[in-house]
Scaffold this active site. Sequence first.
Site, short mmCIF file in Angstrom:
data_model
loop_
_atom_site.label_atom_id
_atom_site.label_comp_id
_atom_site.label_asym_id
_atom_site.label_seq_id
_atom_site.Cartn_x
_atom_site.Cartn_y
_atom_site.Cartn_z
N TRP A 256 6.31 -1.81 4.83
CA TRP A 256 6.45 -2.29 3.61
C TRP A 256 7.28 -1.87 2.62
O TRP A 256 7.81 -2.65 1.69
CB TRP A 256 4.81 -2.16 2.95
N ASP B 92 3.13 0.69 -4.88
CA ASP B 92 2.20 -0.28 -4.03
C ASP B 92 1.04 0.37 -3.40
O ASP B 92 1.16 1.29 -2.70
CB ASP B 92 3.31 -0.68 -2.83
N LYS C 40 -7.11 -5.41 1.35
CA LYS C 40 -7.40 -4.35 2.12
C LYS C 40 -8.67 -3.60 1.76
O LYS C 40 -9.59 -3.31 2.48
CB LYS C 40 -5.91 -3.36 1.79
C1 LIG Z 1 -0.70 -5.40 3.38
C2 LIG Z 1 0.59 -4.76 2.59
C3 LIG Z 1 1.25 -5.53 2.06
C4 LIG Z 1 1.48 -6.85 1.92
O1 LIG Z 1 0.50 -7.60 1.33
P1 LIG Z 1 0.34 -9.32 1.23
O2 LIG Z 1 -0.65 -9.31 0.40
O3 LIG Z 1 0.20 -9.85 2.50
O4 LIG Z 1 1.86 -9.68 0.69
C5 LIG Z 1 2.21 -4.65 1.27
N1 LIG Z 1 2.06 -3.30 1.13
C6 LIG Z 1 1.10 -2.54 1.75
C7 LIG Z 1 0.95 -1.05 1.63
C8 LIG Z 1 0.08 -3.28 2.46
O5 LIG Z 1 -0.78 -2.64 3.36
#
Ligand SMILES: *Cc1c(COP(=O)(O)O)cnc(C)c1O
Length: 355
Positions: A100, A167, A191
């Site tokens: 990511w 993030d 998540k």
């Molecule tokens: C799942 C995830 C993403 C991507 O998320 P989307 O909503 O599918 O764009 C980005 N960063 C992390 C840490 C993730 O777990």
Amino acid sequence: MVHNFFAGPAILPQKVLKGASDAIHSFADMGLSLLEISHRSDQFVAVMDKAEALTRELTGAGDDYAVLFLTGGASSQFYFTAMNLLGSDETACYVDTGTWSTKAIKEAKQFGNIHVAASSEDKGFSYLPKTFDIPSEAKYLHITSNNTIYGTQYQNMPDLDIPFVCDMSSDLFSKPIDINKYDVIYAGAQKNLGPAGVTLVIIKKEILGKVNRQIPTMLDYRTHINKGSMFNTPPAFPIYVSMLTMEWIKDLGGLEAMQKRNEEKANIIYGEIDRNPCFVGKAASEDRSRMNVTFLPTKEEYVAPFLAMCAENNCVGIKGHRSVGGFRASTYNAMEASSVQVLADTMKAFAQKHA
Ligand SMILES: *Cc1c(COP(=O)(O)O)cnc(C)c1O
């Protein structure tokens, strides 16, 4: 009962699912479904207000921060952040801790100078860097708090004198946050917060409006701040479910209670991994994630029979990400310790049979 270890979209509290399903049939005594009412109705505006208030309450974000509910996933924030915060002749630092953050770096490079301040690529992203090379002119440091795929998590965010853009997709609301460290926090809901379709962004307002570039209306944070996340039709249902999850978190005692709950689960599963001869942890011990537990079989031939045994015991979502292999058990807020215990008992039974 099925024990849901999927990494995302992922487990939600039963109480939240019940509330979500009720609202689909009849919302706020309107005699209508949440899915068929105007986002401008008083009833839905109240949902937005409550979702924002709960976000502020849980994170401690004051009036100097905006709380946004956007679409496009965390992946859109990879370019949103750089486009809004980084001038084309300016530098931002990025910590590369796997898939990511690597994607975040790729997007940000379109907007300015990107300096990789630290990377754990040398060891297949199995640990988290603790030292950082940060040029004095850097505007911010982008960091991924929890690496969903590799199963690493900063237990303490590094202490650095630079604003963080973080993030937090896979560990937001899993433990207390020191909001003052961050200029931006973003997280895709699917998540640890709600269904796919909404991205929560918490952003310090004063950092905006400083780059000298044309930003399309929909990609400018200020548009969404000025319109209270209703410049375009917001993802009403995911926002409602996220609001219910935040209420659930609050009712259980807030982020301290989540931390305690998540530590208890991590102790059960990592304890079993460390004593079981058939499995070995994937991530460096000190960087182990309390959200995504990655582990490998000590013999490749264990993979299929272990997955079969998990299925027999109703443990689903255990197969590791295709880029890492092995196994991954995601133990987000909503998962009960009793479910993690079922998985640990399955591992124990597997070892009795195969080791
Ligand atoms: C799942 C995830 C993403 C991507 O998320 P989307 O909503 O599918 O764009 C980005 N960063 C992390 C840490 C993730 O777990």
